[in-house]
Design a protein around this motif. Structure first.
Motif, short mmCIF file in Angstrom:
data_model
loop_
_atom_site.label_atom_id
_atom_site.label_comp_id
_atom_site.label_asym_id
_atom_site.label_seq_id
_atom_site.Cartn_x
_atom_site.Cartn_y
_atom_site.Cartn_z
N PHE A 110 3.08 -6.85 2.36
CA PHE A 110 3.05 -7.25 0.95
C PHE A 110 1.73 -7.91 0.55
CE2 PHE A 110 7.37 -6.21 1.50
CZ PHE A 110 7.70 -5.59 0.30
N TYR A 112 -2.60 -6.72 -0.20
CA TYR A 112 -3.74 -5.82 -0.12
C TYR A 112 -4.90 -6.53 -0.78
CZ TYR A 112 -7.12 -2.34 -1.53
OH TYR A 112 -8.29 -1.67 -1.73
N ARG A 157 14.07 -11.03 6.62
CA ARG A 157 14.63 -10.35 5.44
C ARG A 157 14.74 -8.84 5.72
NH1 ARG A 157 13.55 -7.10 1.59
NH2 ARG A 157 11.35 -6.83 2.10
N GLU A 161 18.12 -6.54 6.14
CA GLU A 161 18.31 -5.37 5.30
C GLU A 161 18.57 -4.13 6.16
OE1 GLU A 161 15.34 -5.15 2.28
OE2 GLU A 161 15.68 -3.01 1.97
N GLU A 331 -6.42 3.90 1.70
CA GLU A 331 -5.71 3.43 0.49
C GLU A 331 -5.26 1.97 0.60
OE1 GLU A 331 -5.10 3.60 -3.08
OE2 GLU A 331 -6.08 5.32 -2.17
N TYR A 365 3.70 -2.32 1.63
CA TYR A 365 4.65 -2.65 0.56
C TYR A 365 6.00 -1.95 0.77
CZ TYR A 365 0.83 -4.93 -1.87
OH TYR A 365 -0.20 -5.77 -2.20
N LEU A 366 6.19 -1.40 1.97
CA LEU A 366 7.44 -0.74 2.34
C LEU A 366 7.89 0.29 1.30
CD1 LEU A 366 9.54 -3.70 3.80
CD2 LEU A 366 8.49 -1.82 5.06
N THR A 367 6.97 1.01 0.73
CA THR A 367 7.35 1.98 -0.31
C THR A 367 8.11 3.14 0.32
OG1 THR A 367 5.32 3.23 -0.10
CG2 THR A 367 5.29 1.41 -1.64
N ASP A 370 11.73 1.95 1.63
CA ASP A 370 12.73 1.83 0.57
C ASP A 370 13.27 3.20 0.18
OD1 ASP A 370 12.93 -0.82 0.31
OD2 ASP A 370 11.53 -1.02 -1.37
N ARG A 371 12.36 4.18 0.12
CA ARG A 371 12.79 5.52 -0.27
C ARG A 371 13.73 6.10 0.77
NH1 ARG A 371 7.26 6.36 -2.38
NH2 ARG A 371 7.46 5.66 -4.53
N LEU A 373 15.74 4.43 2.77
CA LEU A 373 17.03 3.76 2.63
C LEU A 373 17.79 4.29 1.43
CD1 LEU A 373 16.62 -0.01 3.50
CD2 LEU A 373 17.54 1.83 4.87
N MET A 374 17.07 4.50 0.33
CA MET A 374 17.74 4.99 -0.87
C MET A 374 18.28 6.39 -0.65
SD MET A 374 15.75 3.63 -4.24
CE MET A 374 14.08 3.89 -3.71
N ARG A 377 21.51 6.55 1.26
CA ARG A 377 22.73 6.13 0.56
C ARG A 377 23.23 7.18 -0.42
NH1 ARG A 377 21.77 0.11 -0.84
NH2 ARG A 377 20.76 1.08 -2.60
N ARG B 11 17.51 -7.08 -3.42
CA ARG B 11 16.74 -5.88 -3.11
C ARG B 11 16.51 -5.01 -4.33
NH1 ARG B 11 20.19 -3.84 1.73
NH2 ARG B 11 21.69 -4.93 0.45
N ARG B 15 13.62 -2.06 -5.42
CA ARG B 15 14.14 -0.71 -5.62
C ARG B 15 13.86 -0.24 -7.04
NH1 ARG B 15 18.42 -0.56 -1.44
NH2 ARG B 15 17.03 -0.81 0.34
N ARG B 18 10.45 1.06 -7.38
CA ARG B 18 10.23 2.40 -6.81
C ARG B 18 10.67 3.49 -7.78
NH1 ARG B 18 7.52 -0.62 -3.97
NH2 ARG B 18 8.35 -1.50 -2.05
N ARG B 37 -4.41 2.40 -9.38
CA ARG B 37 -4.31 2.64 -7.94
C ARG B 37 -3.42 1.60 -7.26
NH1 ARG B 37 -9.85 3.93 -4.87
NH2 ARG B 37 -8.48 3.64 -3.10
N ARG B 41 -0.06 1.88 -5.11
CA ARG B 41 -0.06 1.31 -3.76
C ARG B 41 1.20 0.48 -3.50
NH1 ARG B 41 -4.86 -1.23 -4.11
NH2 ARG B 41 -6.02 0.52 -3.29
#
Lengths: 378, 200
Positions: A110, A112, A157, A161, A331, A365-367, A370-371, A373-374, A377, B11, B15, B18, B37, B41
Motif C-alpha cells: 500500500f 508507491y 488483516r 481475510e 509500474e 495494492y493487492l489489486t 482482490d479480483r 477473491l471476488m 465468490r 473490505r 472492493r 476495484r 497512472r 496502480r
C-alpha cells in the motif's frame, strides 16, 4: 587507479538498538557488493564510496541523518530503513529533495513513491503463498502474534481475510509493543496457547524475535504439534536465538542462504571470507547486495548520478542475483521475487521446503488479489 | 487485543474501488498523467479527458476534476444531476471563488496541485464512501417525505369518514384499511381516491 571522482551514496541502517540484528544483515550485503564493484574498478571508472551511518533503530535519527545525507553530504542515493515507521518518516524527505531510496525489506504494501525502489516482498508475494502452503498441510487454526507495527497489523488483516475465504480460521491476535521486556512475552505467549492454535504466526521484528523464540523455547511452550511461522525470522535473527530452540520453525522469504545455484555458491564463499566461516547470509543481505548491483547496472547505462537518470535507467532492470533472477516492475518500482519457504535448522540455516515456480509479480495494492477473491465468490 | 475478528477492516472499501470506473478531467500534462497512472496502480480503472465532457460518460463512479481559473471555465453543470458519483476536485488555489465553487459542486474530497501521489488513494476511498453515504441519506429522506405526505392524506380521509359515517377515529381507519386490503391497494392510495371522489 581511476582519477574520476568516486560515487558517494548514503547507507542508513541501525547498527544499534532493537533492529540491529536485522539491519546489520542489510549492511553486510552492501559492503560485499561495494567491495566487489570496486575490485573491478568501479562503474565507468568511478569507485563506489558508501557513507555508512547508524540510525540507531530510531525514526527521528533516520530523519535527521537522511536530511544530513541529502543536504550536507550531497548524495542522491540512500540505501536504508527496515521498519515501516522509519521508511514513512524518511519518505517525504526523500521526495522533497528528490533523492532515491533503496528500501530492502519485506513490508505491508500500500505504498508507491517514484523516488523509492522497493526490494523487499509485498504481501501477495510471501504471505499468500505461505498460507496456501500451510492450509494444504492441514494447518488451519492460527493465532497471530507480533510486534505492534504497521507491518504486523496489515499482514494480519490480510491473513484474516485469506483465512476467512479458506478452511482456516484466526483464533485471536495480540500485539506486543516494541521494547517490551522479555517477561511480558511469556504471558502473551501463554495466553495465545490457551486457544490451542496449530500455527503461531509471528510478525515480530528485529531483536524482538529473540525474546519471542527464546521465551517459547525456555518455557517449552511450543510443543511439536505447533508451528511458529514468520516472514521476518531469517538467518540473522535465527543465529541470535538459543541454539537448542532454533530448529523446526517456518519462514517465507525471497531467498535463503542454502540456495543451490552457482551464483549463490560464489556469494556464500565471499560472504564467509568477509564476515566469518560460521556466517550465513539471509534475504536482507541478499537484497541489499542485489540492489547495489542494480544501481551499478543502471549507472553503467547512464553515466550519470542524478536521481532522474538513475530512476529512468533502473526502470524494468533485470539482474541475476544469488538465488535467482529478479527484476524491477516499471509500474510500481517494486521487485519481482520468488517465494521460498524454509524450515529452520539448529545450525542457523534453513532447509528449503517449497519454492514458487517462477518469480511473483509485486502487487503492493493487492489489486489482483482482490479480483481473485471476488471471482472465487461469484 | 484478544480477538482478531474485532479489528478486521471493512473490505468493501477496497472492493468498491476495484469496481469503480474513474474519470480524470485534467489536461494532458505531468499532473494529469501521473494522477491517472496512479489511480490505475491502486486498482481503479481510470481514464483521462480534457476538456470536460458535456455529460458524464456511462459507468463512471468517481470523477476527479480540475477546478482552476487558469485553464478556463469548464462545464461541470451535469454534476448537480449526478447524485451517486464521488466528486474529487483538484485545486491549485484556495481563493474565495474556488472555495465557493467547491461548495456549490458538493465535492466529497479535494486534491491539491502539484499532485502528490500519497493521499490520492485515501481521497478516492473517502469520496466514494461519502457519496454512498449521502446517497443513502437522500433515498431515506425521499422515503420519509413520501410517508409523511401519505400520512396526511390518510388523516384527512379518516376525518372525512368520521363525519360521513359517524364513527370514531379508530373505526374510520379500520374501514379504510379493510377496504384497501380487499382492493389490494395501499391505504394511502385508497385515501387519495376517497378524497378525490369527495372533492376534498
Amino acid at each position: 587507479m581511476s582519477d574520476k571522482p568516486a560515487f558517494t551514496f548514503g547507507v542508513l541502517f541501525s547498527q544499534t538498538g532493537l533492529m540491529s540484528v536485522t539491519e546489520q544483515a542489510h549492511l553486510k550485503g552492501i559492503i560485499l557488493a561495494v567491495e566487489e564493484i570496486n575490485s573491478k574498478g568501479g562503474v565507468n571508472g568511478r569507485l563506489f564510496e558508501p557513507i555508512i551511518l547508524d540510525a540507531r533503530s530510531d525514526e527521528e535519527e533516520y530523519a535527521r541523518l537522511t536530511i544530513d545525507l541529502l543536504l550536507k553530504q550531497n548524495v542522491n542515493v540512500i540505501f536504508g530503513s527496515c521498519l515501516s515507521s522509519c521508511r514513512k518518516r524518511v519518505l517525504p524527505i526523500i521526495e522533497r529533495f528528490n533523492g532515491v531510496l533503496f528500501y530492502p525489506s519485506v513490508y505491508e504494501g500500500f505504498e508507491y513513491s517514484p523516488n523509492v525502489i522497493y526490494g523487499g516482498a509485498t504481501p501477495n508475494q510471501m504471505i499468500i503463498p505461505l498460507l496456501d502452503y500451510l492450509v494444504k498441510a492441514e494447518r488451519r487454526k492460527y493465532y497471530l502474534l507480533g510486534s505492534d507495527t504497521l507491518f504486523a497489523r496489515e499482514t494480519n488483516r490480510i491473513v484474516s481475510e485469506f483465512l476467512e475465504e479458506s478452511t482456516g480460521s484466526v483464533l485471536g491476535s495480540a500485539y506486543v509493543p516494541l521494547d517490551t521486556p522479555v517477561e511480558g512475552y511469556k504471558s502473551v505467549i501463554r495466553n495465545a496457547l490457551k486457544f490451542e492454535p496449530d500455527v503461531l504466526l509471528s510478525t515480530f521484528v528485529g531483536n524482538e524475535n529473540k525474546k519471542f523464540y527464546d521465551s517459547c523455547f525456555e518455557d517449552e511452550l511450543a510443543g511439536p504439534a505447533l508451528k511458529i511461522v514468520s516472514l521476518t525470522m531469517t538467518e540473522s535473527e535465527l543465529s541470535a536465538i538459543q541454539e537448542e530452540g532454533r530448529a523446526g520453525h517456518l519462514t517465507a522469504a525471497a531467498y535463503f542462504g542454502t540456495e543451490e545455484d552457482t551464483l549463490n555458491q560464489e556469494f556464500l564463499e565471499r560472504y564467509r571470507a568477509k564476515f566469518g566461516e560460521d556466517q550465513i547470509p539471509g534475504v536482507y543481505a541478499q537484497t541489499t547486495y542485489a540492489q547495489v548491483k542494480l544501481l551499478a547496472r543502471a549507472m553503467e547505462f547512464t553515466y550519470s548520478d542524478s536521481s532522474e537518470d538513475i530512476l529512468t535507467a533502473l526502470s524494468g532492470l533485470e539482474l541475476m542475483a544469488p538465488g535467482g533472477k529478479i527484476s524491477l516492475d516499471p509500474e510500481t518500482n517494486h521487485t519481482h521475487l520468488r517465494c521460498v519457504i524454509g524450515e529452520s535448522r539448529k545450525d542457523g540455516s534453513f532447509e528449503i521446503k517449497w519454492k514458487s515456480r517462477d518469480v511473483i509479480q509485486p502487487d503492493p495494492y493487492l489489486t489482483g488479489y482482490d479480483r481473485i477473491l471476488m471471482a472465487k465468490r461469484e | 487485543m484478544a480477538n482478531g475478528k474485532s479489528e478486521l477492516f471493512d473490505r468493501s472499501i477496497l472492493r468498491a474501488l476495484r469496481e469503480s470506473q474513474a474519470l480524470v478531467i485534467h489536461p494532458d500534462d505531468e499532473d494529469g498523467v501521473a494522477l491517472t497512472r496512479h489511480l490505475n496502480r491502486v486498482g481503479c480503472s481510470a481514464r483521462r479527458m480534457w476538456p470536460a465532457p458535456d455529460t458524464l460518460p456511462e459507468g463512471v463512479k468517481v470523477v476527479l476534476f480540475l477546478l482552476s481559473p487558469e485553464v478556463g471555465e469548464q462545464n461541470y453543470d451535469w454534476m448537480s444531476a449526478e447524485t451517486d458519483v464521488a466528486r474529487i476536485a483538484i485545486i491549485s488555489y484556495e481563493t474565495p471563488e474556488i472555495l465557493s465553487r467547491l461548495a456549490k459542486l458538493s465535492t466529497h474530497s479535494v486534491l491539491t496541485k502539484p499532485i502528490r501521489l500519497f493521499g490520492i488513494l485515501a481521497a478516492v476511498t473517502n469520496a466514494v464512501q461519502m457519496s454512498k453515504h449521502v446517497g443513502r441519506l437522500n433515498r431515506r429522506i425521499r422515503l420519509l417525505d413520501e410517508t409523511l405526505k401519505g400520512r396526511r392524506k390518510i388523516e384527512n380521509a379518516v376525518q372525512a369518514l368520521m363525519k360521513e359515517r359517524g364513527v370514531n377515529e379508530e373505526e374510520a381507519y379500520r374501514l379504510l384499511r379493510d377496504k384497501a386490503m380487499k382492493n389490494r391497494i395501499s391505504v394511502v392510495a385508497l385515501a387519495e381516491a376517497y378524497l378525490l371522489a369527495h372533492g376534498i
